[in-house]
Design an enzyme around this catalytic site. Structure first.
Site: not given
Ligand SMILES: NC(=O)c1ccc[n+]([C@@H]2O[C@H](COP(=O)([O-])OP(=O)(O)OC[C@H]3O[C@@H](n4cnc5c(N)ncnc54)[C@H](O)[C@@H]3O)[C@@H](O)[C@H]2O)c1
Length: 261
Positions: A21-23, A42, A63, A155, A159, A189-190
């Protein structure tokens, strides 16, 4: 004019956590488009199956599980000639609530994914990189790794630790030819914020309004910087804490409210 996609990752072996998902998903899609062989991990098995092709191996695992980090390193070694070139240590969770309401299970879950697992995956892959004498690691931290946010203490603490992990590994592993950097996304946006965007669009719009670029970022905009930092184009970049946030980190919060004309 035809713009040719770069092929910075042709033949490279990559590991991506949080890839469904997302990033993380955008990073995997970018890697595949640029010719990498990818181990995509994932905890969410369903969406992970959407990543298909002979360049990608999916590993559905939490993980935090003992052995998961080694499983990812072993899967990556099996993809090529035993090398692992790049790691995107990206899996992360957020559990927003007032500090006084954070219970032990919530604290452990956030620390377990964002810190313990990040360390275990970095070191399982790092052992291979040390042996081969090269590699690049990108840890996904957050602007919460460099600033305080209200209502999300686990969080923010986790971080900040990812930023510490990044700096500590960058200075320890440089001698082995391994670069270690951190991506610090701002509002993006994720999947992490799907619910809040749906149930409280006013809150989301207010958050966007204080970003100097006046909008949230996209997963693809985060992935673009991530792919640069782990590529050879960034061969002299290590220990960088890269805030990719539309300029938000440059703004002192006391001036987030516009001065009257
Ligand atoms: N979206 C934001 O605004 C934002 C801002 C700052 C940092 N981040 C960071 O970016 C990274 C990616 O998050 P995102 O925004 O794409 O969100 P997201 O929820 O879309 O993606 C995160 C993914 O991590 C997976 N995940 C969660 N727990 C897990 C586990 N125990 N084992 C394996 N996979 C696991 C989820 O299933 C998900 O697919 C994260 O580290 C998040 O903290 C996001």
């Amino acid at each position: 004019m035809t713009v040719r996609a770069p092929k910075r990752y042709t033949g490279k072996v990559a590991v991506v956590t949080g890839a469904a998902s997302g990033i993380g998903r955008a990073i995997v899609e970018g890697l595949l488009a640029e010719g990498a062989m990818v181990v995509a991990n994932d905890v969410s098995a369903g969406p992970l199956t959407e990543l298909q092709g002979d360049q990608v191996v999916t590993v559905a695992a939490d993980v935090r599980e003992p052995g998961a980090a080694q499983q990812l390193a072993d899967a990556a070694r099996g993809l090529g000639d035993g090398r692992i070139d790049v790691l995107f240590n990206n899996a992360g969770i957020s559990r927003a609530r007032p500090a006084a309401e954070v219970d032990d299970a919530t604290w452990s879950h956030v620390m377990g994914v964002n810190n313990d697992a990040a360390f275990h995956v970095a070191t399982a892959v790092g052992r291979v990189m040390i042996e081969q004498g090269h590699g690049a690691v990108l840890n996904t931290a957050s602007v919460a790794g460099t600033h305080g946010l209200p209502g999300n203490v686990p969080y923010v603490v986790s971080k900040h630790a990812v930023v510490g992990l990044t700096r500590a590994l960058a200075v320890e592993w440089g001698v082995h030819g391994i670069r270690v950097n951190a991506l610090c996304p701002g509002l993006t946006a994720t999947g992490m914020n799907t619910r809040v965007r749906a149930v409280d669009s006013g809150y989301w719009e207010a958050r966007e309004a204080v970003v100097p670029l006046r909008r949230a970022g996209t997963p693809e905009e985060q992935a673009a910087v991530a792919l640069f930092l782990n590529s050879e184009e960034a061969s002299y970049v290590s220990g960088l804490i890269a805030e990719v946030d539309g300029g938000t980190h440059a703004l002192y919060a006391g001036y987030a409210v516009n001065r009257p004309e």
